[in-house]
Motif scaffolding. Structure first.
Motif, PDB file in Angstrom:
ATOM      1  N   TRP A 229       0.824  -1.207   0.000  1.00  0.00           N
ATOM      2  CA  TRP A 229       0.000   0.000   0.000  1.00  0.00           C
ATOM      3  C   TRP A 229       0.859   1.258   0.000  1.00  0.00           C
ATOM      4  N   PHE A 230       1.757   1.373   0.969  1.00  0.00           N
ATOM      5  CA  PHE A 230       2.598   2.566   1.101  1.00  0.00           C
ATOM      6  C   PHE A 230       3.512   2.748  -0.111  1.00  0.00           C
ATOM      7  N   TYR A 231       4.254   1.715  -0.479  1.00  0.00           N
ATOM      8  CA  TYR A 231       5.173   1.820  -1.617  1.00  0.00           C
ATOM      9  C   TYR A 231       4.462   2.187  -2.925  1.00  0.00           C
ATOM     10  N   PRO A 232       3.373   1.483  -3.303  1.00  0.00           N
ATOM     11  CA  PRO A 232       2.702   1.866  -4.551  1.00  0.00           C
ATOM     12  C   PRO A 232       2.218   3.319  -4.541  1.00  0.00           C
ATOM     13  N   MET A 233       1.753   3.787  -3.375  1.00  0.00           N
ATOM     14  CA  MET A 233       1.279   5.165  -3.294  1.00  0.00           C
ATOM     15  C   MET A 233       2.448   6.140  -3.452  1.00  0.00           C
ATOM     16  N   VAL A 234       3.582   5.831  -2.835  1.00  0.00           N
ATOM     17  CA  VAL A 234       4.765   6.681  -3.005  1.00  0.00           C
ATOM     18  C   VAL A 234       5.168   6.731  -4.471  1.00  0.00           C
ATOM     19  N   CYS A 235       5.151   5.587  -5.138  1.00  0.00           N
ATOM     20  CA  CYS A 235       5.521   5.542  -6.549  1.00  0.00           C
ATOM     21  C   CYS A 235       4.610   6.431  -7.385  1.00  0.00           C
ATOM     22  N   SER A 236       3.313   6.391  -7.115  1.00  0.00           N
ATOM     23  CA  SER A 236       2.356   7.185  -7.880  1.00  0.00           C
ATOM     24  C   SER A 236       2.511   8.677  -7.621  1.00  0.00           C
ATOM     25  N   VAL A 237       2.805   9.029  -6.386  1.00  0.00           N
ATOM     26  CA  VAL A 237       2.936  10.447  -6.030  1.00  0.00           C
ATOM     27  C   VAL A 237       4.257  11.008  -6.542  1.00  0.00           C
ATOM     28  N   ASP A 238       5.343  10.277  -6.317  1.00  0.00           N
ATOM     29  CA  ASP A 238       6.660  10.765  -6.747  1.00  0.00           C
ATOM     30  C   ASP A 238       7.632   9.592  -6.801  1.00  0.00           C
ATOM     31  N   TYR A 239       7.839   9.070  -8.003  1.00  0.00           N
ATOM     32  CA  TYR A 239       8.668   7.872  -8.130  1.00  0.00           C
ATOM     33  C   TYR A 239      10.098   8.111  -7.670  1.00  0.00           C
ATOM     34  N   GLU A 240      10.613   9.319  -7.847  1.00  0.00           N
ATOM     35  CA  GLU A 240      11.987   9.598  -7.415  1.00  0.00           C
ATOM     36  C   GLU A 240      12.126   9.492  -5.901  1.00  0.00           C
ATOM     37  N   THR A 241      11.061   9.798  -5.176  1.00  0.00           N
ATOM     38  CA  THR A 241      11.089   9.598  -3.727  1.00  0.00           C
ATOM     39  C   THR A 241      11.218   8.117  -3.411  1.00  0.00           C
ATOM     40  N   TYR A 242      10.516   7.298  -4.175  1.00  0.00           N
ATOM     41  CA  TYR A 242      10.618   5.849  -3.969  1.00  0.00           C
ATOM     42  C   TYR A 242      12.035   5.365  -4.250  1.00  0.00           C
ATOM     43  N   VAL A 243      12.640   5.845  -5.328  1.00  0.00           N
ATOM     44  CA  VAL A 243      14.022   5.472  -5.640  1.00  0.00           C
ATOM     45  C   VAL A 243      14.943   5.887  -4.498  1.00  0.00           C
ATOM     46  N   GLY A 244      14.690   7.056  -3.930  1.00  0.00           N
ATOM     47  CA  GLY A 244      15.494   7.515  -2.803  1.00  0.00           C
ATOM     48  C   GLY A 244      15.382   6.595  -1.601  1.00  0.00           C
ATOM     49  N   ILE A 245      14.169   6.089  -1.332  1.00  0.00           N
ATOM     50  CA  ILE A 245      13.984   5.137  -0.234  1.00  0.00           C
ATOM     51  C   ILE A 245      14.793   3.880  -0.486  1.00  0.00           C
ATOM     52  N   GLN A 246      14.715   3.358  -1.697  1.00  0.00           N
ATOM     53  CA  GLN A 246      15.446   2.139  -2.014  1.00  0.00           C
ATOM     54  C   GLN A 246      16.954   2.334  -1.912  1.00  0.00           C
ATOM     55  N   ASN A 247      17.406   3.548  -2.173  1.00  0.00           N
ATOM     56  CA  ASN A 247      18.838   3.847  -2.101  1.00  0.00           C
ATOM     57  C   ASN A 247      19.276   4.348  -0.725  1.00  0.00           C
ATOM     58  N   CYS A 248      18.395   4.199   0.248  1.00  0.00           N
ATOM     59  CA  CYS A 248      18.707   4.566   1.629  1.00  0.00           C
ATOM     60  C   CYS A 248      19.133   6.032   1.741  1.00  0.00           C
ATOM     61  N   ASP A 249      18.389   6.897   1.078  1.00  0.00           N
ATOM     62  CA  ASP A 249      18.646   8.330   1.120  1.00  0.00           C
ATOM     63  C   ASP A 249      17.772   8.949   2.204  1.00  0.00           C
ATOM     64  N   PRO A 250      18.362   9.432   3.298  1.00  0.00           N
ATOM     65  CA  PRO A 250      17.558   9.990   4.388  1.00  0.00           C
ATOM     66  C   PRO A 250      16.646  11.127   3.948  1.00  0.00           C
ATOM     67  N   SER A 251      17.093  11.926   2.971  1.00  0.00           N
ATOM     68  CA  SER A 251      16.306  13.082   2.547  1.00  0.00           C
ATOM     69  C   SER A 251      14.994  12.688   1.863  1.00  0.00           C
ATOM     70  N   ALA A 252      14.895  11.442   1.408  1.00  0.00           N
ATOM     71  CA  ALA A 252      13.656  10.993   0.748  1.00  0.00           C
ATOM     72  C   ALA A 252      12.466  11.094   1.683  1.00  0.00           C
ATOM     73  N   TRP A 253      12.715  10.984   2.981  1.00  0.00           N
ATOM     74  CA  TRP A 253      11.617  11.006   3.945  1.00  0.00           C
ATOM     75  C   TRP A 253      11.118  12.409   4.263  1.00  0.00           C
ATOM     76  N   LYS A 254      11.790  13.430   3.720  1.00  0.00           N
ATOM     77  CA  LYS A 254      11.335  14.803   3.893  1.00  0.00           C
ATOM     78  C   LYS A 254      11.023  15.471   2.555  1.00  0.00           C
ATOM     79  N   SER A 255      10.946  14.673   1.493  1.00  0.00           N
ATOM     80  CA  SER A 255      10.656  15.221   0.170  1.00  0.00           C
ATOM     81  C   SER A 255       9.203  15.692   0.106  1.00  0.00           C
ATOM     82  N   GLU A 256       8.892  16.496  -0.899  1.00  0.00           N
ATOM     83  CA  GLU A 256       7.518  16.975  -1.066  1.00  0.00           C
ATOM     84  C   GLU A 256       6.581  15.801  -1.367  1.00  0.00           C
TER      85      GLU A 256
END
Length: 466
Positions: A229-256
């Motif tokens: 549920w969470f991952y598919p919704m993140v992908c739809s809203v902003d796929y680059e944020t999802y890529v950031g999560i997969q790459n362990c980028d802390p800033s992904a959790w504060k993205s728009e």
């Protein structure tokens, strides 16, 4: 390190009792009661005479969404090779039992474990898994091709592919997203949502009928709400944020994009559209609540129809929702595509039999059809849809049709790469959806977790592509 040493000592102390408990869950499907004869580690050779009489293959499956799909393979293997004994068993605590058996130098030959609880990548780094490249060179059962020619190697590369070596077979392919009862929506004159605004409109109407919009298995929050549920919704809203999560980028959790996803989750919670009682339920209990129409949309995998078996009411129309959260028609919907995977123990003394197991698994028509009828999901075989798609149940067919029509598949690897992460993420999602923390606290918690992972030199970091 001290905790690890203590854990190892405790495992050794309790190894005998664990073996006794595990043996009660073992299933011996052998037609030959001859005890196992220990043999040397044999090389794989297509010309080798295949006489496995008096020998034993041990197979361990952490039974879950795939059901007992190994049974048709083992049955076929024993039909082809009389005298072979196969010990196989299911254990929901398979990750713990496997580690204990490793310590006792008695690992099963083949193991398929829950990737949310067992880190295959850690096992590979520790040298517990055998490279599978030689098995891929084996001929198919009809001797017309090699296994590597009929298996989709691109799917194999999604998991366990390191430095040109394959360590994990994708045993079955499942998809995951939201599911609903078409009759429930139709009877209540609710339009099937295709955008976020339509989803919220449906949620409001459902609440007016005394039905929650969504519920999920809270005791397995590291998997069901997070990945389905969470991952598919993140992908739809902003796929680059999802890529950031997969790459362990802390800033992904504060993205728009993340802020929008969290806002949506809080809105569902605050408007009473989320069934908070499911946070304390297990998988089967949550799915029974769904079947009882206590809530309308369930995050789950394509195994759902098969897993619940005879529990479905005759009038329940299980349907896949090809929507994951896009804002409008210009956006994209996403569906998780992943696999249950197996590996081979590096200490196996039965590599020749293991090779036959996978030859039967991927190239014997009887075995293939048998396992599909059990797990009702795809396989990493080229031309699968054309040759075996007719064997899938209706709900699973719907997913593949949606993919054909433009729903995008995506892979999730961070859960496997950083095993502590999904547990913490699941706990944070539960806390957010029950109101124990607010959206800012959720994002702060996840940002801090990723920063600690990023800063830890002992944790191997991986790169996720799009």
């Amino acid at each position: 390190m001290k905790k690890r040493i203590l854990y190892l000592v405790l495992c050794l102390i309790f190894v005998t009792s664990l073996f006794a408990a595990c043996s009660t869950k073992s299933s011996d499907v052998s037609k030959d009661s001859t005890s196992s004869v220990e043999t040397s580690n044999k090389s794989i050779s297509k010309s080798e005479t295949k006489d496995f009489s008096g020998r034993t293959l041990e197979v361990m499956l952490d039974k879950g969404g795939g059901g007992s799909f190994y049974e048709p393979i083992i049955k076929r293997l024993q039909e082809l090779y009389p005298g072979l004994k196969v010990n196989y068993w299911y254990d929901l605590n398979g990750n713990e039992v496997f580690r204990t058996r490793v310590l006792a130098n008695n690992a099963p030959d083949i193991f398929n474990l829950n990737q949310g609880l067992f880190s295959y990548y850690s096992a590979i780094e520790e040298g517990l898994c055998l490279p599978l490249n030689d098995i891929l060179e084996l001929p198919t059962m009809d001797n017309t091709q090699k296994l590597k020619d009929i298996i989709d190697l691109n799917l194999m590369k999604q998991k366990g592919y390191i430095d040109g070596k394959y360590y994990m077979f994708p045993d079955l392919l499942f998809t995951a997203g939201l599911w609903y009862d078409a009759k429930l929506l139709r009877d209540n004159n609710i339009k099937v949502p295709t955008t976020w605004d339509e989803f919220m409109d449906a949620a409001a109407k459902l609440k007016g009928k005394g039905i929650y919009a969504i519920g999920y298995c809270g005791t397995m929050a590291h998997e069901y709400p997070l990945s389905y549920w969470f991952y598919p919704m993140v992908c739809s809203v902003d796929y680059e944020t999802y890529v950031g999560i997969q790459n362990c980028d802390p800033s992904a959790w504060k993205s728009e994009g993340m802020k929008e996803v969290v806002r949506r989750m809080e809105e569902l919670r605050d408007k009473g559209y989320y069934d908070a009682s499911t946070v304390a339920l297990g998988n089967s209990e949550t799915q029974m609540q769904f079947i009882a129409r206590k809530f309308a949309f369930l995050p789950c995998g394509s195994w759902l129809e098969a897993e619940m078996g005879d529990a479905w009411p005759d009038d329940f129309e299980l349907t896949y929702l090809p929507f994951s959260g896009k804002k409008d028609s210009s956006g994209s919907d996403y569906v998780l595509t992943s696999s249950l995977a197996s590996s081979v123990s590096s200490t196996t003394k039965n590599i020749d039999i293991v090779g036959e197991f996978y030859r039967v698994f991927f190239s014997d028509k009887t075995a293939i059809e048998g396992q599909i009828k059990v797990h009702q999901n795809g396989m990493a075989i080229k031309g699968f849809g054309e040759n075996y798609g007719h064997l899938l149940n209706k709900s699973t067919e719907q997913v593949w049709k949606a993919i054909d029509q433009g729903v995008k598949g995506f892979a999730s690897l961070a859960n496997t790469w950083y095993p502590e992460y999904p547990k913490q993420a699941g706990n944070a999602i539960n806390a957010l959806m029950t109101g124990s923390i607010n959206g800012d606290e959720f994002m702060d918690r996840m940002e801090a977790l990723f920063q600690s992972i990023k800063d830890d030199p002992n944790i191997v970091k991986y790169k996720f592509g799009s």
